[in-house]
Every structure is written in C-alpha cells, then in structure tokens.
Design an enzyme around this catalytic site. Structure first.
Site, PDB file in Angstrom:
ATOM      1  N   SER A  23      68.384  65.896  26.378  1.00 27.61           N
ATOM      2  CA  SER A  23      68.876  64.731  25.285  1.00 27.61           C
ATOM      3  C   SER A  23      70.390  64.213  25.721  1.00 27.61           C
ATOM      4  O   SER A  23      70.936  63.555  24.922  1.00 27.61           O
ATOM      5  CB  SER A  23      68.873  65.429  24.140  1.00 27.61           C
ATOM      6  OG  SER A  23      67.649  64.996  23.517  1.00 27.61           O
ATOM      7  N   VAL A  53      67.332  70.033  24.892  1.00 27.96           N
ATOM      8  CA  VAL A  53      66.677  71.336  24.737  1.00 27.96           C
ATOM      9  C   VAL A  53      66.618  72.045  25.869  1.00 27.96           C
ATOM     10  O   VAL A  53      65.787  73.238  25.687  1.00 27.96           O
ATOM     11  CB  VAL A  53      65.079  70.651  24.302  1.00 27.96           C
ATOM     12  CG1 VAL A  53      65.094  70.456  22.909  1.00 27.96           C
ATOM     13  CG2 VAL A  53      64.659  69.713  25.323  1.00 27.96           C
ATOM     14  N   LYS A  65      71.037  60.723  26.639  1.00 27.07           N
ATOM     15  CA  LYS A  65      71.036  59.855  25.737  1.00 27.07           C
ATOM     16  C   LYS A  65      72.527  59.272  25.635  1.00 27.07           C
ATOM     17  O   LYS A  65      72.453  57.926  25.168  1.00 27.07           O
ATOM     18  CB  LYS A  65      70.640  60.309  24.238  1.00 27.07           C
ATOM     19  CG  LYS A  65      68.845  60.409  24.435  1.00 27.07           C
ATOM     20  CD  LYS A  65      68.362  61.320  23.181  1.00 27.07           C
ATOM     21  CE  LYS A  65      67.063  61.727  23.455  1.00 27.07           C
ATOM     22  NZ  LYS A  65      66.774  62.908  22.147  1.00 27.07           N
ATOM     23  N   TYR A  82      62.795  56.649  30.076  1.00 28.58           N
ATOM     24  CA  TYR A  82      63.381  57.770  29.164  1.00 28.58           C
ATOM     25  C   TYR A  82      63.199  59.094  29.599  1.00 28.58           C
ATOM     26  O   TYR A  82      64.053  59.910  29.776  1.00 28.58           O
ATOM     27  CB  TYR A  82      62.847  57.594  27.537  1.00 28.58           C
ATOM     28  CG  TYR A  82      62.971  58.652  26.790  1.00 28.58           C
ATOM     29  CD1 TYR A  82      64.436  58.930  26.148  1.00 28.58           C
ATOM     30  CD2 TYR A  82      62.048  59.765  26.204  1.00 28.58           C
ATOM     31  CE1 TYR A  82      64.640  60.059  25.144  1.00 28.58           C
ATOM     32  CE2 TYR A  82      62.377  60.714  25.609  1.00 28.58           C
ATOM     33  CZ  TYR A  82      63.706  60.968  25.252  1.00 28.58           C
ATOM     34  OH  TYR A  82      63.826  62.003  24.190  1.00 28.58           O
ATOM     35  N   TYR A 132      71.910  67.096  16.556  1.00 32.44           N
ATOM     36  CA  TYR A 132      70.607  66.768  16.038  1.00 32.44           C
ATOM     37  C   TYR A 132      71.108  66.907  14.301  1.00 32.44           C
ATOM     38  O   TYR A 132      72.036  66.486  13.862  1.00 32.44           O
ATOM     39  CB  TYR A 132      69.595  67.641  16.268  1.00 32.44           C
ATOM     40  CG  TYR A 132      69.548  67.767  17.720  1.00 32.44           C
ATOM     41  CD1 TYR A 132      69.044  66.800  18.626  1.00 32.44           C
ATOM     42  CD2 TYR A 132      69.453  69.112  18.322  1.00 32.44           C
ATOM     43  CE1 TYR A 132      68.830  66.534  19.891  1.00 32.44           C
ATOM     44  CE2 TYR A 132      69.178  69.225  19.854  1.00 32.44           C
ATOM     45  CZ  TYR A 132      69.000  68.102  20.510  1.00 32.44           C
ATOM     46  OH  TYR A 132      68.657  68.228  21.716  1.00 32.44           O
TER      47      TYR A 132
HETATM   48  N1  GLN Z   1      63.366  64.965  26.756  1.00 33.37           N
HETATM   49  C1  GLN Z   1      63.286  65.604  25.376  1.00 33.37           C
HETATM   50  C2  GLN Z   1      62.458  64.885  24.408  1.00 33.37           C
HETATM   51  O1  GLN Z   1      62.375  63.805  24.467  1.00 33.37           O
HETATM   52  C3  GLN Z   1      64.504  65.536  24.692  1.00 33.37           C
HETATM   53  C4  GLN Z   1      64.704  66.157  23.597  1.00 33.37           C
HETATM   54  C5  GLN Z   1      66.186  66.954  23.510  1.00 33.37           C
HETATM   55  O2  GLN Z   1      66.679  67.406  24.576  1.00 33.37           O
HETATM   56  N2  GLN Z   1      66.496  67.321  22.168  1.00 33.37           N
HETATM   57  O3  GLN Z   1      61.583  65.661  23.700  1.00 33.37           O
END
Ligand code: GLN
Length: 331
Positions: free
Chosen positions: A77, A274, A80, A204, A256
């Site tokens: 993530s 994650v 992003k 993505y 988050y």
């Molecule tokens: N690629 C992961 C997902 O889409 C990224 C989520 C994350 O790092 N929180 O679930």
C-alpha cells in the site's frame, strides 16, 4: 532526551545515534510475536515474523541503519502514495481530487461499505484500496506497463535504480484478490473508473508488488520531506503542492483505521503496507535543542508481523519511541 552533550553532526555523535537505534531495534524485535504476518496474499506468508529493521536518511547525508536491513519486500500500500503523486502530475491535482476525496475512512483499507455511504459520491481517499484502484484508472496509458512507466521513472530518479516487480507476489495477489475485484466492479458500476477494469486492477496489483529496500523507503521519505526536491541533485521531482497534499494524506489516512492514533502518538506523515513496511517523512523542524535530523529525514521500517489494522506492530512501537525521544512530531 537522547543527545546529552554530544554534537550529533560529528562522527562520535553518529556512533552514538547508531548505538541508540540498535538498542531500541533489539528491544522491539522481542515484541514482534504480538503480530501476525499477512496471509490473505499467499506469497506474503513466507516473511520472517520476527524481522525488524529501520533505515533513516537525513538531508545532511547521515544514514542510520539497524536490524534486518538486508531485506527486499513488496511495497504494497505504500505505493498508493506514489500512484497518487504520478496521477496528479499527469492529470493535475484538481482533476484527481474531483474523483477521489481526501477524507479518512475510519474503516479497514479494503472496506467496501464506506464506498456506499460517502457523499459526494467518490472513494474516500487515494490511500485506501478503492481510492487507489480509482487512481490506477486515471494514470495515462493503455496498458498497465504504459500506465506505470512514469511511476518507475520517478522512482528511478529518487532511488538511482529502476524498481522491479516481485512476480510471485504479483501473481499471488492477482489470482486471489477477490475483495479488490469486488471493489473494482463496484467502482465500475458507479462510473468511477476511466480505464478498462482488468487493466486498472493489473496496474494496481503491479505497483503493490514493486520490490523495495529500507533505504529505498527512506529515500522516498527524504524527497517528500524536502518538498519533492532530491537533496543530492537539487532536481524537483514532485511539484511542492502535490508533495504537500501527499504528506497531508499520509498524516490523516496513511495508517488505515489507526491513522488518528499514529498522528496523535507519533505525529509524522507515514504510510504502511501489509508486507510490513512503513514509509515515514520527517519534515525539517525548528527546535531549540541539539536533536537529530533537524533538517528533516526519511525513514523506512520493515516488520512483517502486523496488528489488527494491518500495520507493523513492532515497527509502530519503534517509530513511536524514536519520534518521542527525538521530538520528531510535527506539533
Ligand atoms: N495489495 C494489497 C491489497 O490490495 C495492499 C494492501 C495494503 O498494503 N494494505 O490488498
């Protein structure tokens, strides 16, 4: 306070900082058992749950590395932030923010529920999955590789090398991510996507699978801390206004549904993933004391054992400790 009478810009000062960070990494490494490695993307499950490492790179060139620093992991993530920046550089901040909001959700990063309740109708922010998938659809280009080329180029300028996709992680997520597909279909139905759904999801998944090191994260953080200017080349890589919004989003939405706590107890812009990575940005700060990294720094943390929100358990504790001791908080 940590600094005592040592001048932190001398060799002795740097050794002192190094010992300090080593001590605390050792201390928090013992607490990695409290978390769990992510397994919903099967390939992430192989990570060592007891790993913990940090890299801090200052504007003055000081580098402190400690713990498990020789690891590569998928950025997840944290990417992003980068896809948002690139979309804004291509399409303009106003255009992107008309399509993705800048509000924290208070929900998990892959929540679908919040999509149905936000007014005006758009994903809450670019740092949760729905917002990031929408942003992927805004990136210019017909194929996922075309869409991601400017992101690779930006990273190449920041890091000095071109990032690579961890193919195992990419395939693993692509083949299992029913939740992201569900989000994608919802976005499609609501008319939020500007590209074909399968290309959007491929884009993505690919940017989430980029491999990084702790130094890479720290360098990205340092460029953001320096308002988008690379401190070694003085080249503006990210317009200041876009860097500013990216940092605000990290502060309010980057961790988050634990973003409020992190802002309160750590107080710096950060984004987690994650796989256990955290990218943190310490802007220059005015303090009347001999404190480390007053000119700003970037921090990369890796600790794959995660808490319930999906943030690195020991990584957050380590950052919180260092931020408090070094007075890194913005406020
Ligand atoms: N690629 C992961 C997902 O889409 C990224 C989520 C994350 O790092 N929180 O679930």
């Amino acid at each position: 306070m940590v600094q005592g009478s040592v001048n932190l810009n001398t060799e002795r000062g740097k050794e002192w900082l190094q010992d300090y960070v080593d001590n605390w990494v050792n201390f928090y490494q013992k607490q990695t058992d409290e978390g769990k490695v992510a397994s919903y993307i099967p390939s992430l499950e192989h990570a060592d749950p007891n790993a913990l490492g940090i890299s801090i790179i200052g504007k003055n060139g000081t580098i402190i590395r400690s713990g498990d620093t020789n690891v590569e992991f998928s950025i997840q993530s944290i990417s992003k932030v980068l896809s948002f920046i690139v979309a804004c550089m291509e399409r303009g901040l106003t255009y992107v923010l008309q399509r993705v909001d800048v509000e924290p959700t208070g929900e998990s990063f892959n929540s679908i529920m919040h999509l149905e309740i936000n007014q005006p109708k758009k994903p809450f922010n670019p740092l949760v999955n729905s917002g990031a998938i929408t942003v992927s659809s805004l990136l210019e280009g017909r194929t996922s590789d075309q869409k991601l080329e400017p992101l690779y180029q930006l990273l190449e300028k920041i890091l000095g090398h071109r990032p690579e996709i961890d193919v195992d992680v990419y395939v693993s997520e692509r083949d299992t991510s029913m939740r992201n597909r569900a989000i994608g279909y919802y976005l499609l139905e609501e008319g939020y996507l500007e590209s074909d759904l399968s290309i959007t999801l491929e884009t993505y998944f690919k940017h989430c699978s980029l491999n990084v090191t702790l130094d890479d994260l720290a360098m990205i953080g340092l460029v953001l801390s320096n308002d988008g200017v690379h401190p070694n080349t003085d080249e503006t890589l990210i317009p200041k206004q876009i860097a500013r919004v990216a940092k605000s989003l990290m502060l309010t939405c980057g961790m988050y549904d634990a973003s409020g706590k992190f802002a309160s107890y750590v107080g710096i812009p950060a984004k987690s993933g994650v796989s256990g990575g955290i990218l943190a940005v310490v802007p220059p700060r005015v303090r009347n004391q001999n404190l480390p990294f007053l000119e700003g720094c970037g921090i990369g943390v890796f600790g794959p054992a995660l808490d319930k929100q999906g943030n690195s358990t020991a990584g957050i504790k380590l950052l919180r400790h260092i931020a408090n001791q070094w007075d890194l908080s913005l406020f």
